[in-house]
Design a protein around this motif. Structure first.
Motif, PDB file in Angstrom:
ATOM      1  N   VAL B 308       0.798  -1.223   0.000  1.00  0.00           N
ATOM      2  CA  VAL B 308       0.000   0.000   0.000  1.00  0.00           C
ATOM      3  C   VAL B 308       0.827   1.269   0.000  1.00  0.00           C
ATOM      4  O   VAL B 308       0.516   2.229  -0.699  1.00  0.00           O
ATOM      5  N   SER B 309       1.914   1.281   0.773  1.00  0.00           N
ATOM      6  CA  SER B 309       2.624   2.558   0.843  1.00  0.00           C
ATOM      7  C   SER B 309       3.369   2.808  -0.466  1.00  0.00           C
ATOM      8  O   SER B 309       3.489   3.947  -0.913  1.00  0.00           O
ATOM      9  N   GLU B 310       3.793   1.734  -1.096  1.00  0.00           N
ATOM     10  CA  GLU B 310       4.405   1.874  -2.414  1.00  0.00           C
ATOM     11  C   GLU B 310       3.363   2.436  -3.384  1.00  0.00           C
ATOM     12  O   GLU B 310       3.635   3.353  -4.168  1.00  0.00           O
ATOM     13  N   MET B 311       2.166   1.889  -3.295  1.00  0.00           N
ATOM     14  CA  MET B 311       1.078   2.368  -4.127  1.00  0.00           C
ATOM     15  C   MET B 311       0.822   3.850  -3.887  1.00  0.00           C
ATOM     16  O   MET B 311       0.613   4.618  -4.823  1.00  0.00           O
ATOM     17  N   ALA B 312       0.842   4.218  -2.619  1.00  0.00           N
ATOM     18  CA  ALA B 312       0.565   5.605  -2.252  1.00  0.00           C
ATOM     19  C   ALA B 312       1.522   6.546  -2.972  1.00  0.00           C
ATOM     20  O   ALA B 312       1.115   7.544  -3.575  1.00  0.00           O
ATOM     21  N   THR B 313       2.800   6.209  -2.936  1.00  0.00           N
ATOM     22  CA  THR B 313       3.800   7.053  -3.583  1.00  0.00           C
ATOM     23  C   THR B 313       3.581   7.112  -5.085  1.00  0.00           C
ATOM     24  O   THR B 313       3.573   8.191  -5.688  1.00  0.00           O
ATOM     25  N   LEU B 314       3.396   5.944  -5.682  1.00  0.00           N
ATOM     26  CA  LEU B 314       3.230   5.901  -7.136  1.00  0.00           C
ATOM     27  C   LEU B 314       1.980   6.659  -7.584  1.00  0.00           C
ATOM     28  O   LEU B 314       2.014   7.404  -8.555  1.00  0.00           O
ATOM     29  N   VAL B 315       0.894   6.452  -6.869  1.00  0.00           N
ATOM     30  CA  VAL B 315      -0.341   7.136  -7.234  1.00  0.00           C
ATOM     31  C   VAL B 315      -0.135   8.644  -7.177  1.00  0.00           C
ATOM     32  O   VAL B 315      -0.427   9.372  -8.125  1.00  0.00           O
ATOM     33  N   THR B 316       0.411   9.096  -6.049  1.00  0.00           N
ATOM     34  CA  THR B 316       0.611  10.529  -5.872  1.00  0.00           C
ATOM     35  C   THR B 316       1.486  11.115  -6.976  1.00  0.00           C
ATOM     36  O   THR B 316       1.142  12.130  -7.589  1.00  0.00           O
ATOM     37  N   ASN B 317       2.592  10.463  -7.250  1.00  0.00           N
ATOM     38  CA  ASN B 317       3.469  10.979  -8.293  1.00  0.00           C
ATOM     39  C   ASN B 317       2.786  10.998  -9.654  1.00  0.00           C
ATOM     40  O   ASN B 317       2.883  11.985 -10.391  1.00  0.00           O
ATOM     41  N   THR B 318       2.100   9.925  -9.953  1.00  0.00           N
ATOM     42  CA  THR B 318       1.431   9.857 -11.250  1.00  0.00           C
ATOM     43  C   THR B 318       0.412  10.981 -11.396  1.00  0.00           C
ATOM     44  O   THR B 318       0.343  11.642 -12.429  1.00  0.00           O
ATOM     45  N   VAL B 319      -0.357  11.193 -10.357  1.00  0.00           N
ATOM     46  CA  VAL B 319      -1.376  12.233 -10.407  1.00  0.00           C
ATOM     47  C   VAL B 319      -0.743  13.576 -10.757  1.00  0.00           C
ATOM     48  O   VAL B 319      -1.167  14.253 -11.696  1.00  0.00           O
ATOM     49  N   PHE B 320       0.298  13.953 -10.026  1.00  0.00           N
ATOM     50  CA  PHE B 320       0.857  15.279 -10.260  1.00  0.00           C
ATOM     51  C   PHE B 320       1.662  15.352 -11.559  1.00  0.00           C
ATOM     52  O   PHE B 320       1.741  16.407 -12.178  1.00  0.00           O
ATOM     53  N   ASP B 321       2.223  14.227 -11.987  1.00  0.00           N
ATOM     54  CA  ASP B 321       2.837  14.200 -13.319  1.00  0.00           C
ATOM     55  C   ASP B 321       1.801  14.567 -14.357  1.00  0.00           C
ATOM     56  O   ASP B 321       2.019  15.420 -15.209  1.00  0.00           O
ATOM     57  N   ARG B 322       0.678  13.923 -14.290  1.00  0.00           N
ATOM     58  CA  ARG B 322      -0.376  14.155 -15.273  1.00  0.00           C
ATOM     59  C   ARG B 322      -0.902  15.581 -15.226  1.00  0.00           C
ATOM     60  O   ARG B 322      -1.165  16.192 -16.250  1.00  0.00           O
ATOM     61  N   PRO B 326       0.496  17.628 -19.150  1.00  0.00           N
ATOM     62  CA  PRO B 326      -0.631  16.932 -19.765  1.00  0.00           C
ATOM     63  C   PRO B 326      -0.339  16.394 -21.161  1.00  0.00           C
ATOM     64  O   PRO B 326      -1.056  16.669 -22.102  1.00  0.00           O
ATOM     65  N   THR B 327       0.723  15.622 -21.284  1.00  0.00           N
ATOM     66  CA  THR B 327       0.940  14.927 -22.551  1.00  0.00           C
ATOM     67  C   THR B 327       0.070  13.682 -22.510  1.00  0.00           C
ATOM     68  O   THR B 327       0.006  12.987 -21.510  1.00  0.00           O
ATOM     69  N   ARG B 328      -0.572  13.414 -23.582  1.00  0.00           N
ATOM     70  CA  ARG B 328      -1.519  12.310 -23.546  1.00  0.00           C
ATOM     71  C   ARG B 328      -0.831  10.955 -23.685  1.00  0.00           C
ATOM     72  O   ARG B 328      -1.460   9.920 -23.591  1.00  0.00           O
ATOM     73  N   LEU B 329       0.461  10.982 -23.988  1.00  0.00           N
ATOM     74  CA  LEU B 329       1.100   9.759 -24.444  1.00  0.00           C
ATOM     75  C   LEU B 329       1.094   8.517 -23.552  1.00  0.00           C
ATOM     76  O   LEU B 329       0.038   8.021 -23.242  1.00  0.00           O
ATOM     77  N   PRO B 330       2.223   7.980 -23.169  1.00  0.00           N
ATOM     78  CA  PRO B 330       2.167   6.606 -22.669  1.00  0.00           C
ATOM     79  C   PRO B 330       1.489   6.485 -21.308  1.00  0.00           C
ATOM     80  O   PRO B 330       1.802   7.228 -20.386  1.00  0.00           O
ATOM     81  N   LYS B 331       0.579   5.564 -21.233  1.00  0.00           N
ATOM     82  CA  LYS B 331      -0.132   5.326 -19.990  1.00  0.00           C
ATOM     83  C   LYS B 331       0.777   4.572 -19.025  1.00  0.00           C
ATOM     84  O   LYS B 331       1.540   3.703 -19.420  1.00  0.00           O
ATOM     85  N   ARG B 332       0.652   4.923 -17.783  1.00  0.00           N
ATOM     86  CA  ARG B 332       1.474   4.260 -16.789  1.00  0.00           C
ATOM     87  C   ARG B 332       0.782   2.990 -16.314  1.00  0.00           C
ATOM     88  O   ARG B 332      -0.380   3.021 -15.931  1.00  0.00           O
ATOM     89  N   GLN B 333       1.501   1.917 -16.335  1.00  0.00           N
ATOM     90  CA  GLN B 333       0.909   0.642 -15.943  1.00  0.00           C
ATOM     91  C   GLN B 333       1.822  -0.035 -14.948  1.00  0.00           C
ATOM     92  O   GLN B 333       2.843  -0.597 -15.321  1.00  0.00           O
ATOM     93  N   GLU B 334       1.431   0.013 -13.685  1.00  0.00           N
ATOM     94  CA  GLU B 334       2.254  -0.639 -12.678  1.00  0.00           C
ATOM     95  C   GLU B 334       1.502  -1.828 -12.104  1.00  0.00           C
ATOM     96  O   GLU B 334       0.288  -1.790 -11.932  1.00  0.00           O
ATOM     97  N   LEU B 335       2.227  -2.875 -11.817  1.00  0.00           N
ATOM     98  CA  LEU B 335       1.622  -4.042 -11.205  1.00  0.00           C
ATOM     99  C   LEU B 335       2.520  -4.438 -10.039  1.00  0.00           C
ATOM    100  O   LEU B 335       3.582  -5.029 -10.232  1.00  0.00           O
ATOM    101  N   LEU B 336       2.100  -4.089  -8.841  1.00  0.00           N
ATOM    102  CA  LEU B 336       2.963  -4.310  -7.691  1.00  0.00           C
ATOM    103  C   LEU B 336       2.834  -5.723  -7.137  1.00  0.00           C
ATOM    104  O   LEU B 336       1.775  -6.338  -7.185  1.00  0.00           O
ATOM    105  N   ILE B 337       3.943  -6.193  -6.607  1.00  0.00           N
ATOM    106  CA  ILE B 337       3.996  -7.566  -6.103  1.00  0.00           C
ATOM    107  C   ILE B 337       3.766  -7.596  -4.592  1.00  0.00           C
ATOM    108  O   ILE B 337       4.460  -6.918  -3.844  1.00  0.00           O
TER     109      ILE B 337
END
Lengths: 347, 347
Positions: B308-322, B326-337
């Motif tokens: 979860v905490s890894e997710m928290a960081t990734l989500v937050t970063n992705t949100v503010f990156d976007r 606002p480049t529409r290009l490559p979608k971020r796809q993470e699959l955490l273990i």
DNA sequence: ATGAAAGCGCTAACAT
DNA sequence: ATGTTAGCGCTTTCAT
């Protein structure tokens, strides 16, 4: 060239995509913007057939209202600002739930924020809510410092406090003193002779203090039937704080321990078991709050339940009363009575 | 008579109290409104001394910015809409926490809403968020029906999904299949011969299905070293559902039971103990999620922890990156273990 | 029952 | 570095 089309023209040139507005709908339906606005907000003021024509035009164009514009021109936003201590403090969730449900019905949006029990953060959040022109603020106060709440309320934004009593405004509180009394009466009844209390140092945690006071009062009123062996004060009211308390109590054990919060009790029980002290065989534990987890914590917890769902209803009603009926007059002051829940930690 | 003063005049007559605006500050400081606006939003564009003069004037008058006006004219609101399943599902709270923290820094407001795992509600909330012109939507999708999310994202509002993988957009997911594998491998390792699975009927709960699939795959790959005695399906994934499962399993007992969620496991364990089945002596139980309560549930739970905490960081970063880019290009796809956490329910 | 005009408080575009 | 002008999309008078 009319302003409107100039506008569209520029947008087309610059490839700016803009949302469909009431102006677009108005043109499509052959009426004025005002009529569209009314058809959407005050349907009774518009003739049946025009209204239908407008609604059709709107859906044909895929119109979406712009809340910011709506709220700006009406000079208040249909939002309710909620301030809680922490997200994972499951205790409050029915309150927010009830509020959201009603809000949805009435067309309001609930905006929630954490204060992490810090007044400074609470103050910032309130400030931000004001900038948003929220219709009301619902808060679980994090301290006795409530100037900002009083000011906000006086300035015309209703403030409703919950869980913690608040003299200067609407408050749906809990009788924490009585909670302590209830715990003490139960221990008396069950003939525990020597008891201990796990409380908290935190200056600002008045509810915790009240619980301790109620507990002590009841015991002293009982005149020596029971004695308080120790009062332990830990830094906060978390699981970890409860663990610390266990270390201190493991040595000379009381018959029963009253924790001013369930989370404290969870930590206490957890650590006691690790140390090899059995609950309730070696020592009984009673908490306060009745969190959902209390049913299936290591040893299902005997605790004093705060009347959360009652609070949820009262808070919700008070909020909408204030919003819909902004008479400044009598402040609502509720003090709800907790009740005992017996489980295995203190049978 | 200038518009401005006419305005004030009318307000005075009607006893309407209005907030201090940039216009007031501008007059007080002897500059134009734009300069005030700039001094507040783009301080570098304003000379040091004028800026100070403006700031002083603002605080002297008690100026408070009006976010609605600000957001309306900039055509987007500095808000992030978050949709979670339910408030008291403690699991997500670090994600919202991380998001709020960053949002505060960047001057954004987090607006949170529950979907109660219903697509219809999820859709409504998204719609409302659009009307609010949110800068981004963060969602724990409640089903595989994500048209509304795709559309929103395409229309220019970044949508970031978490916890549940989502092919058509940014997603910070969890490898649920692998979670099931991990649980199965552990049971193999500990030489449990006959096992059972508690899953859920709910069509929409794909993550639960994936966990079961991973579990079964690992076991069949192991070639008969272990046998799946039963697969129980209950209605949801709640505590109560877990209790029901216990009733069904109490009779002919497996050596170990894999529950697709911790809450299910809590209910299962609770009921088993009530019936007189000991955990882990009579039957071992392994869950999936690692909720905070898992440490101190009746029998501390062995479970597969979601990162979860890894997710928290990734989500937050992705949100503010976007938001900021606002480049529409490559979608971020993470699959955490996920990873195993061993406690007493399955030692 | 409908419309015209005037803002809500702010920012953006274009001067100067 | 500052000001002017023109909106953002909607609601609110006040007419008709």
């Amino acid at each position: 060239m009319k302003t409107f089309s100039l506008n569209r023209y520029l947008m087309t040139r610059k490839k700016i995509s803009a949302a469909v507005t009431q102006a677009d709908v108005a043109r499509e339906a052959g009426v004025s913007v005002v009529t569209v606005s009314r058809a959407l907000s005050e349907p009774t003021l518009v003739a049946e057939d025009t209204r239908i024509r407008i609604l059709e035009a709107a859906s044909r164009l895929g119109y979406t209202p712009n809340l910011l514009a709506r709220w700006l021109s009406s000079r208040r936003s249909k939002t309710i600002g909620v301030i809680i201590h922490e997200l994972d403090y499951a205790y409050f969730s029915p309150i927010v739930g009830a509020l959201e449900e009603r809000a949805k019905k009435e067309g309001y949006l609930v905006v929630m924020s954490e204060s992490l029990r810090q007044v400074s953060i609470e103050r910032e959040v309130v400030e931000r809510f004001k900038q948003l022109l929220v219709s009301a603020v619902v808060v679980h106060p994090s301290s006795s410092n409530t100037e900002h709440l009083v000011n906000t309320d006086r300035a015309g934004t209703p403030v409703i406090a919950f869980a913690r009593p608040w003299d200067e405004g609407d408050s749906i509180g809990v009788d924490n003193f009585e909670a302590g009394c209830i715990a003490a009466r139960f221990l008396l009844e069950r003939n525990h002779r020597e008891v201990a209390i796990v409380g908290t140092d935190s200056e600002e945690n008045v509810p915790a203090k009240m619980r301790v006071d109620g507990f002590l009062k009841t015991i002293s009123d009982a005149g020596g039937a029971i004695s308080v062996q120790r009062i332990i004060s830990v830094a906060g009211t978390s699981f970890e704080d409860g663990c610390m308390a266990a270390e201190e109590l493991a040595g000379k054990r009381p018959h029963a321990i009253f924790c001013v919060s369930d989370r404290l009790a969870f930590g206490l029980v957890n650590r006691l078991l690790e140390i090899g002290v059995r609950v309730p065989e070696d020592v009984a534990v009673i908490g306060c709050d009745n969190l959902p987890q209390s049913t299936y914590s290591q040893v299902p917890l005997t605790t004093v339940e705060l009347p959360v769902s009652e609070m949820a209803t009262l808070v919700t009603n008070t909020v909408f009363d204030r919003i819909q009926n902004p008479t400044r007059l009598p402040k609502r002051q509720e003090l709800l009575i907790p009740k005992l829940v017996i489980r295995s930690s203190c049978p």
